[in-house]
Each structure stands twice: as structure tokens, then as C-alpha cells.
Design an enzyme around this catalytic site. Structure first.
Site, mmCIF file in Angstrom:
data_model
loop_
_atom_site.group_PDB
_atom_site.id
_atom_site.type_symbol
_atom_site.label_atom_id
_atom_site.label_comp_id
_atom_site.label_asym_id
_atom_site.label_seq_id
_atom_site.Cartn_x
_atom_site.Cartn_y
_atom_site.Cartn_z
ATOM 1 N N ARG A 1 -49.651 0.904 -69.844
ATOM 2 C CA ARG A 1 -49.032 1.962 -70.652
ATOM 3 C C ARG A 1 -48.127 1.432 -71.761
ATOM 4 O O ARG A 1 -47.976 2.085 -72.781
ATOM 5 C CB ARG A 1 -48.243 2.906 -69.756
ATOM 6 C CG ARG A 1 -49.176 3.660 -68.810
ATOM 7 C CD ARG A 1 -48.485 4.881 -68.313
ATOM 8 N NE ARG A 1 -49.261 5.567 -67.302
ATOM 9 C CZ ARG A 1 -48.746 6.470 -66.484
ATOM 10 N NH1 ARG A 1 -47.472 6.781 -66.570
ATOM 11 N NH2 ARG A 1 -49.500 7.067 -65.598
ATOM 12 N N ASP B 1 -38.697 19.329 -68.732
ATOM 13 C CA ASP B 1 -39.217 18.023 -68.313
ATOM 14 C C ASP B 1 -38.563 16.958 -69.189
ATOM 15 O O ASP B 1 -38.206 17.234 -70.355
ATOM 16 C CB ASP B 1 -40.751 17.966 -68.488
ATOM 17 C CG ASP B 1 -41.384 16.872 -67.631
ATOM 18 O OD1 ASP B 1 -41.983 17.201 -66.582
ATOM 19 O OD2 ASP B 1 -41.274 15.680 -67.988
HETATM 20 C C1 SAM Z 1 -46.067 14.890 -61.017
HETATM 21 S S1 SAM Z 1 -45.266 15.844 -62.231
HETATM 22 C C2 SAM Z 1 -44.932 17.344 -61.326
HETATM 23 C C3 SAM Z 1 -45.349 18.579 -62.079
HETATM 24 C C4 SAM Z 1 -45.207 19.888 -61.314
HETATM 25 N N1 SAM Z 1 -43.830 20.129 -60.933
HETATM 26 C C5 SAM Z 1 -46.105 19.912 -60.113
HETATM 27 O O1 SAM Z 1 -45.652 19.828 -58.963
HETATM 28 O O2 SAM Z 1 -47.327 20.033 -60.299
HETATM 29 C C6 SAM Z 1 -43.652 15.065 -62.316
HETATM 30 C C7 SAM Z 1 -42.894 15.384 -63.575
HETATM 31 O O3 SAM Z 1 -41.530 14.983 -63.396
HETATM 32 C C8 SAM Z 1 -41.036 14.563 -64.651
HETATM 33 N N2 SAM Z 1 -39.811 13.768 -64.490
HETATM 34 C C9 SAM Z 1 -39.685 12.503 -64.027
HETATM 35 N N3 SAM Z 1 -38.405 12.096 -64.098
HETATM 36 C C10 SAM Z 1 -37.694 13.128 -64.607
HETATM 37 C C11 SAM Z 1 -36.312 13.326 -64.950
HETATM 38 N N4 SAM Z 1 -35.391 12.363 -64.777
HETATM 39 N N5 SAM Z 1 -35.945 14.505 -65.479
HETATM 40 C C12 SAM Z 1 -36.866 15.489 -65.670
HETATM 41 N N6 SAM Z 1 -38.173 15.370 -65.394
HETATM 42 C C13 SAM Z 1 -38.588 14.203 -64.862
HETATM 43 C C14 SAM Z 1 -42.210 13.797 -65.245
HETATM 44 O O4 SAM Z 1 -42.119 13.671 -66.639
HETATM 45 C C15 SAM Z 1 -43.412 14.620 -64.766
HETATM 46 O O5 SAM Z 1 -43.881 15.478 -65.768
#
Ligand code: SAM
Length: 280
Positions: free
Chosen positions: A39, A147
Site C-alpha cells: 500500500r 471515518d
Molecule cells: C472494517 S471497517 C468497518 C466498517 C463498518 N463499521 C462495518 O462494520 O461494516 C473499519 C473502519 O474503521 C476506520 N477507522 C480505523 N481507525 C479509525 C480511527 N482512529 N477513527 C475513525 N475511524 C477509524 C477505517 O478507516 C475503516 O473504514
């Protein structure tokens, strides 16, 4: 190593891990080495740098906010889908139905989808509730979706997805999507109007005051270590309305952040704070 990829030493990997932990709370395991190389190599090349050491130096000393954001965006995992872990939406419907009978029309109802990725989670909430309660439009009902990754927020706000995102959905769930001429599908306007997308880092300041009747933070805290998970879940407790609900991912638990909550269903927690009428 793929063509165009840059080699990553142990020391460089450890600097990258420290940086993404510091800025986003994300704990990268050693298994994520290949992901880091694939990445970040493209970004390092585009900046005309020749090593990951140079890249971390650059990030630490004077990279622009947008370069810093590209680093975070590249290291998030954004897997999601419509109606993921759908028992949560059945529970939410019962709860919102009860709130609508308690609160007169026009009153505030708020839901927060924290870590919403490309938007499937908050749109599912909106579509499912509008389907169950078409009269919901008469309440001041809004969904905040946040996000840390600005690229997914931009995609989410368009509400446009490849048609195969609907495979696996029942006819009833797939029907509201509008088919566009290029073969993609769009979330119906009524649901799009309910959701505001904003960038927000869960380990930084939160500008919102709440209260939220329900918070979804699913499959986000798995990327955090235990102290960060506890701190974030504890903060949700302060922004939830009394007796409001917190929905978390299937492999998560509240850890040290669970003090203010009781478990009421599979990965469903309720704030122990009571409404005034019951507390009195
Ligand atoms: C696997 S996705 C989950 C999406 C959705 N909530 C679901 O369960 O399908 C995880 C998300 O968490 C976000 N994320 C990771 N660290 C974060 C942070 N410190 N603050 C906000 N979002 C964060 C990532 O960018 C990603 O889009």
C-alpha cells in the site's frame, strides 16, 4: 516483492507501526508487513523518495496535511457491506419504534455510525428504518456517519456502488436502490438525505456534543489495542442518551470501557444511565 515495491527493513516497519498507532490508534500486527509494502510503495515513489525511512522522515518533518492523510488512508481496512450483522438492525427497529411512540413528532432522534467506511452501514440504518417507519420523516431524525479515512468518506457521500454489492440481499432489501445507466446502483435519495458524512478520528477530539440515541461502532476497535478500545468505548458512553444502545462488531468487547453499559443482546450494549422519569 512485486515490481515497483520498495524493500522494508524491520526498523522501517517499526517506525511505520509507531506512526500509524500515534496518529490513528491503529495497531498493525507483524502479519501486516506485506500490506504495508504494497500500500505504501506507490506513495513513496510518487513523492520521489527512495526508501521507507525517507518517507517516515518526510511525514515527521513537514509533510502537508494531505500527505499525512494519504498515509492513514493507505493503512485502513475498509471491508464492509449492506446489512452486515443484521440482527443489530432488527434490534434498532424495535428501539426506534419505541422512541417514536414516546417522543412527539418533530423531536430529535440521532444515530452515529462511527467508522462507517464507504457508507453501507449508515445507509442500511436509514433504508431499513424508512422501510419500517415511512412516517419517520416527521421526526428530526438524522444519522451522523464518520471515518478517519477521507477517501472512503468521499465515496460514501456519493452513495453509488457496483451492482454486485446487492448480491445476497433479499428482493425487499435490494428494491429501493436506483439502477444507474452505467450499471451501478445508488442508495435512494430519501435515505441519502438522512445521512451526513464527516471525517473524524476516534482517538482525537470529537466536536459533537450528542446525545445519540444509538451508536454503531462495529469492526473498528479490532484495529486498536486494549487501552485504546477501552478509552473509545468509554467515551461513547458519555455521548449516548440515557438507556441508549451501543452496537459493536461480532469479535469485539468493551473491555475497560464497559463500566457504564449492560449487555442486552449479542454485541448490543445499553447505557446504564436511566431516563429521568425512571431515575426519579
Ligand atoms: C472494517 S471497517 C468497518 C466498517 C463498518 N463499521 C462495518 O462494520 O461494516 C473499519 C473502519 O474503521 C476506520 N477507522 C480505523 N481507525 C479509525 C480511527 N482512529 N477513527 C475513525 N475511524 C477509524 C477505517 O478507516 C475503516 O473504514
Amino acid at each position: 516483492m512485486e515490481q515497483g515495491e520498495i524493500s522494508l527493513s524491520e526498523r522501517e516497519f517499526s517506525r511505520i507501526k509507531s506512526r500509524v498507532y500515534k496518529v490513528a490508534g491503529i495497531s498493525l500486527s507483524d502479519a501486516k508487513r506485506t500490506l504495508v509494502v504494497s500500500r505504501l510503495s506507490k506513495i513513496v515513489r510518487a513523492l520521489d523518495l527512495s526508501s521507507f525511512d525517507d518517507y517516515v522522515d518526510y511525514l515527521e518533518k513537514g509533510a502537508s496535511a494531505s500527505d499525512g492523510q494519504d498515509f492513514v488512508n493507505a493503512l485502513t481496512t475498509n471491508l464492509t457491506r449492506f446489512y452486515r450483522e443484521d440482527h443489530h438492525f432488527d434490534h434498532l427497529k424495535t428501539y426506534v419504534g419505541a422512541l417514536m411512540s414516546e417522543r412527539p413528532r418533530g423531536q430529535r432522534l440521532r444515530i452515529w455510525s462511527a467508522g462507517c467506511s464507504t457508507g453501507q452501514e449508515p445507509y442500511t440504518i436509514g433504508m431499513d428504518l424508512l422501510n419500517a417507519f415511512p412516517e419517520l420523516k416527521r421526526w428530526d431524525f438524522k444519522i451522523l456517519a464518520t471515518d478517519i479515512d477521507t477517501a472512503v468518506i468521499a465515496k460514501a457521500a456519493r452513495g453509488i456502488y457496483p451492482e454486485n454489492e446487492l448480491s445476497g440481499l433479499s428482493g425487499e432489501r435490494a428494491r429501493p436502490f436506483q439502477k444507474l445507466s452505467d450499471g451501478t446502483v445508488q442508495v435512494p435519495q430519501a435515505a441519502r438525505e438522512l445521512v451526513s458524512f464527516k471525517p473524524l478520528n476516534l482517538i482525537a477530539e470529537w466536536p459533537m456534543k450528542g446525545p445519540f440515541d444509538a451508536i454503531f461502532c462495529r469492526n473498528v476497535a479490532i484495529y486498536f489495542d486494549k487501552p485504546t478500545q477501552g478509552a473509545v468505548f468509554g467515551r461513547f458512553g458519555k455521548l449516548l442518551a440515557p438507556e441508549g444502545f451501543l452496537y459493536i462488531g461480532h469479535s469485539e468487547n468493551l473491555g475497560s470501557g464497559g463500566e457504564g453499559f449492560r449487555l442486552v443482546g449479542k454485541t448490543i450494549y445499553q447505557s446504564k444511565r436511566m431516563n429521568k422519569r425512571e431515575a426519579a
